[in-house]
Write a protein that holds these residues in place. Structure first.
Motif, PDB file in Angstrom:
ATOM      1  N   SER A   1       0.856  -1.194   0.000  1.00  0.00           N
ATOM      2  CA  SER A   1       0.000   0.000   0.000  1.00  0.00           C
ATOM      3  C   SER A   1       0.892   1.245   0.000  1.00  0.00           C
ATOM      4  O   SER A   1       2.099   1.158   0.300  1.00  0.00           O
ATOM      5  CB  SER A   1      -0.879   0.009   1.250  1.00  0.00           C
ATOM      6  OG  SER A   1      -0.059   0.168   2.398  1.00  0.00           O
ATOM      7  N   ALA A   2       0.275   2.398  -0.298  1.00  0.00           N
ATOM      8  CA  ALA A   2       1.023   3.663  -0.246  1.00  0.00           C
ATOM      9  C   ALA A   2       1.621   3.837   1.148  1.00  0.00           C
ATOM     10  O   ALA A   2       2.777   4.241   1.301  1.00  0.00           O
ATOM     11  CB  ALA A   2       0.107   4.832  -0.588  1.00  0.00           C
TER      12      ALA A   2
ATOM     13  N   LEU B   1       1.098   6.807  -5.334  1.00  0.00           N
ATOM     14  CA  LEU B   1       1.518   7.881  -4.428  1.00  0.00           C
ATOM     15  C   LEU B   1       1.120   9.260  -4.941  1.00  0.00           C
ATOM     16  O   LEU B   1       1.490  10.277  -4.347  1.00  0.00           O
ATOM     17  CB  LEU B   1       3.043   7.849  -4.250  1.00  0.00           C
ATOM     18  CG  LEU B   1       3.664   6.553  -3.735  1.00  0.00           C
ATOM     19  CD1 LEU B   1       5.151   6.765  -3.457  1.00  0.00           C
ATOM     20  CD2 LEU B   1       2.974   6.063  -2.465  1.00  0.00           C
ATOM     21  N   GLY B   2       0.423   9.316  -6.077  1.00  0.00           N
ATOM     22  CA  GLY B   2       0.033  10.629  -6.589  1.00  0.00           C
ATOM     23  C   GLY B   2       1.145  11.360  -7.325  1.00  0.00           C
ATOM     24  O   GLY B   2       1.092  12.574  -7.515  1.00  0.00           O
ATOM     25  N   VAL B   3       2.169  10.637  -7.753  1.00  0.00           N
ATOM     26  CA  VAL B   3       3.248  11.230  -8.551  1.00  0.00           C
ATOM     27  C   VAL B   3       2.880  11.030 -10.025  1.00  0.00           C
ATOM     28  O   VAL B   3       2.690   9.896 -10.470  1.00  0.00           O
ATOM     29  CB  VAL B   3       4.605  10.549  -8.239  1.00  0.00           C
ATOM     30  CG1 VAL B   3       5.710  11.081  -9.142  1.00  0.00           C
ATOM     31  CG2 VAL B   3       4.969  10.733  -6.762  1.00  0.00           C
TER      32      VAL B   3
ATOM     33  N   ARG C   1      -2.265  -1.706 -17.180  1.00  0.00           N
ATOM     34  CA  ARG C   1      -3.643  -1.721 -16.653  1.00  0.00           C
ATOM     35  C   ARG C   1      -3.641  -1.485 -15.143  1.00  0.00           C
ATOM     36  O   ARG C   1      -4.449  -0.739 -14.614  1.00  0.00           O
ATOM     37  CB  ARG C   1      -4.324  -3.053 -16.978  1.00  0.00           C
ATOM     38  CG  ARG C   1      -4.825  -3.106 -18.416  1.00  0.00           C
ATOM     39  CD  ARG C   1      -5.799  -4.265 -18.624  1.00  0.00           C
ATOM     40  NE  ARG C   1      -5.130  -5.554 -18.470  1.00  0.00           N
ATOM     41  CZ  ARG C   1      -4.478  -6.178 -19.446  1.00  0.00           C
ATOM     42  NH1 ARG C   1      -4.406  -5.645 -20.641  1.00  0.00           N
ATOM     43  NH2 ARG C   1      -3.893  -7.344 -19.217  1.00  0.00           N
ATOM     44  N   TYR C   2      -2.710  -2.125 -14.458  1.00  0.00           N
ATOM     45  CA  TYR C   2      -2.613  -1.946 -13.011  1.00  0.00           C
ATOM     46  C   TYR C   2      -2.361  -0.465 -12.677  1.00  0.00           C
ATOM     47  O   TYR C   2      -3.039   0.126 -11.820  1.00  0.00           O
ATOM     48  CB  TYR C   2      -1.471  -2.814 -12.446  1.00  0.00           C
ATOM     49  CG  TYR C   2      -1.217  -2.540 -10.992  1.00  0.00           C
ATOM     50  CD1 TYR C   2      -2.051  -3.084 -10.017  1.00  0.00           C
ATOM     51  CD2 TYR C   2      -0.194  -1.681 -10.596  1.00  0.00           C
ATOM     52  CE1 TYR C   2      -1.851  -2.789  -8.673  1.00  0.00           C
ATOM     53  CE2 TYR C   2       0.010  -1.388  -9.260  1.00  0.00           C
ATOM     54  CZ  TYR C   2      -0.821  -1.951  -8.300  1.00  0.00           C
ATOM     55  OH  TYR C   2      -0.636  -1.640  -6.982  1.00  0.00           O
ATOM     56  N   ALA C   3      -1.394   0.127 -13.380  1.00  0.00           N
ATOM     57  CA  ALA C   3      -1.027   1.527 -13.096  1.00  0.00           C
ATOM     58  C   ALA C   3      -2.196   2.463 -13.407  1.00  0.00           C
ATOM     59  O   ALA C   3      -2.436   3.435 -12.681  1.00  0.00           O
ATOM     60  CB  ALA C   3       0.218   1.906 -13.902  1.00  0.00           C
TER      61      ALA C   3
ATOM     62  N   LYS D   1      -7.606   5.893  -9.058  1.00  0.00           N
ATOM     63  CA  LYS D   1      -7.978   6.015  -7.637  1.00  0.00           C
ATOM     64  C   LYS D   1      -7.400   7.273  -7.002  1.00  0.00           C
ATOM     65  O   LYS D   1      -7.992   7.856  -6.110  1.00  0.00           O
ATOM     66  CB  LYS D   1      -7.426   4.808  -6.854  1.00  0.00           C
ATOM     67  CG  LYS D   1      -8.147   3.500  -7.115  1.00  0.00           C
ATOM     68  CD  LYS D   1      -7.597   2.454  -6.140  1.00  0.00           C
ATOM     69  CE  LYS D   1      -7.655   1.066  -6.721  1.00  0.00           C
ATOM     70  NZ  LYS D   1      -6.775   0.121  -6.044  1.00  0.00           N
ATOM     71  N   THR D   2      -6.207   7.684  -7.430  1.00  0.00           N
ATOM     72  CA  THR D   2      -5.551   8.838  -6.788  1.00  0.00           C
ATOM     73  C   THR D   2      -5.671  10.099  -7.636  1.00  0.00           C
ATOM     74  O   THR D   2      -5.079  11.126  -7.290  1.00  0.00           O
ATOM     75  CB  THR D   2      -4.043   8.545  -6.560  1.00  0.00           C
ATOM     76  OG1 THR D   2      -3.477   8.172  -7.827  1.00  0.00           O
ATOM     77  CG2 THR D   2      -3.823   7.433  -5.563  1.00  0.00           C
TER      78      THR D   2
END
Ligand code: CP
Ligand code: NVA
Length: 336
Positions: A16-17, A197-199, A217-219, A225-226
């Motif tokens: 997780s983050a 992480l929102g980068v 696809r995962y990314a 989500k972010t």
């Protein structure tokens, strides 16, 4: 199969983050303790062994790992491909069972990612991915730590390392990283980490060198989500636009040596230079990262050895981040 509950570290897609931030915070604390307070670790790994099983060459990862284990009071046991039967002459399943019955952790550099998954599946001790053809997670922790040091508060003197006083969760989100290069293990690891992480991540690869579709696809799901940007292009200029940081890697990863001539042709126009950054519209104070080892073709000397380049700080941070991973898995036995 291994007893449940043993933490392994194979890819950030499993973390997780918060768990990634915990590792970064631990790395920052270790760097501060060792470099600026000259503090001992208390030798929590006294009497323990980490098997360091590498089927490929390494400078940074090996030196970081062996020195990190020594700092923690343990014994690193380097086992090269000439030394043991690592998937040659003996199955990885048998190797995992035998080696893990005698040591307290395994750090492995492998070819196929399924090799590290097999080791983790049958090992009775934590397994750390020291690079596979698919992922290189410890590298991306060092990159994040370096970005946090660059974009966080600056030490007022060489002996006051204050970056640890601001949590990386405050300095990393919103940064825009441009990848200009191969769709390889380093890019895959960034894709498994940055969106979470929102980068923001802008990717340019030549046609035919795109990243793995499953990781794309995962990314994309994580970026959704972010609310983070994740862009793909075949033109380096698209990736570089508004970038804070430009990152590349060798065009010829370990094991691809025979493709060298073809790859050098296919990566024409991908060499990172100041001119490229300017024409592509990178931020004026853009920074440069590269995991190393570096070859001449993917980045010019005027970028690589410039004040924009944080490659040697990034290399040093391999030690502190690998120390954090070993501490988490072998001492704390958790990412929490
Ligand atoms: N960046 C990196 O993993 O370097 P080594 O291959 O030298 O360990
Ligand atoms: N992509 C490179 C990274 C080396 C650290 C390789 O796999 O060889």
């Amino acid at each position: 199969p291994a007893p449940p509950g043993i933490p392994h570290y194979l890819t950030h897609a499993d973390l997780s983050a918060k768990e990634i931030y915990n590792l970064l915070t631990l790395a920052i604390q270790h760097k501060y303790n060792v470099k600026y307070l000259n503090k001992s670790s208390g030798a929590p790994l006294a009497g323990k062994t980490l098997a360091v099983m590498f089927s490929k060459r390494s400078t940074r990862t090996r030196v970081a790992t062996e020195s990190a284990v020594a700092y923690l009071g343990g014994q690193p046991m380097f086992l090269g491909s000439q030394d043991i039967q690592l998937g040659v002459n003996e199955s990885l399943l048998d190797t995992a069972k035998v080696v893990s019955s005698m040591v307290d952790g395994i750090m492995a550099r492998v070819g196929s990612h399924s090799d590290i998954e097999t080791l983790a599946k049958y090992s009775t001790v934590p397994v750390i991915n020291a690079l596979s053809a698919k992922y290189h997670p410890t590298q991306i922790l060092a990159d994040l730590m370096t970005l946090h040091e660059i974009y966080g508060p600056q030490p007022s003197s060489s002996s006051s390392y204050v970056a640890h006083q601001t949590h990386p969760s405050k300095t990393l989100p919103g940064l825009r990283v441009a990848w200009v290069g191969d769709g390889n293990n380093i890019l895959h690891s960034m894709m498994a980490t940055f969106p979470k992480l929102g980068v923001h991540l802008n990717v340019a690869t030549p046609r035919g060198y795109e990243p793995d579709e499953e990781i794309v696809r995962y990314a994309q799901t994580e970026a959704g989500k972010t609310n983070t940007d994740l862009n793909f292009s075949f033109d380096p200029k698209d990736a570089i636009k508004n970038a804070d940081v430009i990152v590349t890697d060798t065009w010829i990863s370990m094991g691809q040596e025979e493709e060298k001539a073809q790859r050098i042709k296919d990566f024409a126009g991908y060499r990172v230079t100041s001119q490229m950054a300017k024409e592509g519209g990178a931020k004026s104070d853009w920074k440069f990262l590269h995991c190393l080892p570096r070859k001449q073709e993917e980045v010019s000397d005027e970028v690589f050895y410039s004040p924009r380049s944080f490659v040697f700080q990034e290399a040093e941070n391999r030690k502190w981040t690998i120390l954090a991973v070993i501490d988490a898995l072998m001492v704390k036995k958790s990412f929490d």
